[in-house]
Design a protein around this motif. Structure first.
Motif, mmCIF file in Angstrom:
data_model
loop_
_atom_site.group_PDB
_atom_site.id
_atom_site.type_symbol
_atom_site.label_atom_id
_atom_site.label_comp_id
_atom_site.label_asym_id
_atom_site.label_seq_id
_atom_site.Cartn_x
_atom_site.Cartn_y
_atom_site.Cartn_z
ATOM 1 N N GLU A 78 0.760 -1.104 0.340
ATOM 2 C CA GLU A 78 -0.064 -0.253 -0.169
ATOM 3 C C GLU A 78 0.875 1.264 -0.119
ATOM 4 N N ASN A 79 2.420 1.167 0.698
ATOM 5 C CA ASN A 79 2.409 2.682 1.069
ATOM 6 C C ASN A 79 4.512 2.650 -0.684
ATOM 7 N N VAL A 80 4.669 1.254 -1.119
ATOM 8 C CA VAL A 80 5.561 1.189 -1.720
ATOM 9 C C VAL A 80 4.779 1.564 -2.790
ATOM 10 N N LYS A 81 5.061 2.240 -4.085
ATOM 11 C CA LYS A 81 4.834 2.470 -6.009
ATOM 12 C C LYS A 81 5.597 1.862 -6.629
ATOM 13 N N ASN A 82 7.114 2.007 -5.861
ATOM 14 C CA ASN A 82 7.916 1.089 -7.191
ATOM 15 C C ASN A 82 9.286 0.868 -6.197
ATOM 16 N N VAL A 83 9.622 0.157 -6.731
ATOM 17 C CA VAL A 83 11.615 -0.574 -7.231
ATOM 18 C C VAL A 83 12.000 0.435 -7.761
ATOM 19 N N ARG A 84 13.209 1.482 -8.277
ATOM 20 C CA ARG A 84 13.678 1.854 -9.566
ATOM 21 C C ARG A 84 15.603 1.344 -9.358
ATOM 22 N N MET A 85 15.911 1.109 -10.505
ATOM 23 C CA MET A 85 16.995 0.642 -10.406
ATOM 24 C C MET A 85 17.779 3.012 -10.501
ATOM 25 N N LEU A 86 19.260 3.531 -10.013
ATOM 26 C CA LEU A 86 19.252 4.618 -10.306
ATOM 27 C C LEU A 86 20.893 4.966 -10.497
ATOM 28 N N ALA A 87 21.039 5.970 -11.179
ATOM 29 C CA ALA A 87 22.361 6.164 -11.257
ATOM 30 C C ALA A 87 23.013 7.566 -11.045
ATOM 31 N N ARG A 88 24.230 7.745 -10.591
ATOM 32 C CA ARG A 88 24.619 8.848 -9.973
ATOM 33 C C ARG A 88 25.996 9.308 -11.066
ATOM 34 N N ALA A 89 25.929 10.233 -11.556
ATOM 35 C CA ALA A 89 27.699 10.308 -12.411
ATOM 36 C C ALA A 89 28.762 10.319 -11.229
ATOM 37 N N THR A 90 29.479 9.976 -11.893
ATOM 38 C CA THR A 90 30.486 9.966 -10.937
ATOM 39 C C THR A 90 32.104 10.689 -11.717
ATOM 40 N N GLY A 91 33.158 10.670 -10.807
ATOM 41 C CA GLY A 91 34.016 11.188 -11.677
ATOM 42 C C GLY A 91 33.906 12.059 -12.791
ATOM 43 N N SER A 92 34.797 11.369 -13.978
ATOM 44 C CA SER A 92 34.983 13.339 -14.992
ATOM 45 C C SER A 92 33.180 13.016 -15.671
ATOM 46 N N LEU A 93 32.557 12.492 -15.199
ATOM 47 C CA LEU A 93 31.129 12.399 -15.281
ATOM 48 C C LEU A 93 30.295 13.036 -14.210
ATOM 49 N N SER A 94 30.852 13.533 -13.436
ATOM 50 C CA SER A 94 30.107 14.291 -12.841
ATOM 51 C C SER A 94 29.482 15.493 -13.081
ATOM 52 N N PRO A 95 28.725 16.000 -12.230
ATOM 53 C CA PRO A 95 28.643 17.588 -13.299
ATOM 54 C C PRO A 95 28.603 18.500 -13.939
ATOM 55 N N LYS A 96 30.220 18.732 -12.016
ATOM 56 C CA LYS A 96 30.813 20.028 -12.034
ATOM 57 C C LYS A 96 31.773 20.069 -13.436
ATOM 58 N N LYS A 97 32.102 18.317 -13.839
ATOM 59 C CA LYS A 97 33.948 17.901 -14.547
ATOM 60 C C LYS A 97 32.761 18.307 -15.631
ATOM 61 N N LEU A 98 31.209 17.977 -16.133
ATOM 62 C CA LEU A 98 30.703 17.590 -17.498
ATOM 63 C C LEU A 98 30.830 19.282 -17.851
ATOM 64 N N ASP A 99 30.226 19.844 -17.394
ATOM 65 C CA ASP A 99 29.936 21.397 -17.482
ATOM 66 C C ASP A 99 31.267 21.899 -17.873
#
Length: 147
Positions: free
Chosen positions: A101-122
């Motif tokens: 009743e309280n969980v809608k779904n479970v998802r696989m997530l990804a967070r950029a890291t290293g040279s692909l991190s947002p600050k470096k990608l910018d």
């Protein structure tokens, strides 16, 4: 270089109604076979087939580890992990919480890291407005404001 198109938000209920925003153009989906071919063409002693086998095993192992509650970090790419999306409102008490009743779904997530991190990608990314998208003119279609 990342190509983009512009879209105008036409959702009257949006606080950004009639405003224009850039959206990335995704011209091609590169699947495992093409990725293996691409990697094999980069002066590697491994064949496309051997690379595809390794990548296929990697995908299977990442799934297995995620389902065990672990996160997986591939340096300079992403940290993969599982997230839980709860139903709005939540449970009133710990005792009344029920997964179905309280969980809608479970998802696989990804967070950029290293040279692909947002600050470096910018720092590395170049944006260019698209004039064509896979042989078609790049037209700007209205957006809903929910993108």
């Amino acid at each position: 270089m990342i190509k983009y198109i512009l879209r105008k938000v036409n959702n009257m209920n949006s606080n950004v109604h009639n405003k224009w925003f850039a959206y990335p153009v995704k011209e091609e989906m590169v699947e495992l076979d093409k990725l293996a071919d691409h990697m094999a063409a980069h002066n590697t002693p491994f064949s496309s087939g051997a690379i595809k086998g390794i990548l296929t095993d990697m995908v299977s192992c990442i799934k297995e580890l995620l389902l065990e509650g672990k996160s997986v970090k591939i340096p300079d790419l992403a940290i993969f992990y599982v997230g839980i999306k709860n139903m709005p409102g939540g449970a009133e008490t710990e005792e009344t919480f029920n997964v179905s009743e309280n969980v809608k779904n479970v998802r696989m997530l990804a967070r950029a890291t290293g040279s692909l991190s947002p600050k470096k990608l910018d720092l590395d990314v170049t944006l260019k407005r698209a004039t064509t998208i896979v042989g078609k003119p790049a037209t700007s279609k209205p957006a809903t404001g929910k993108e």
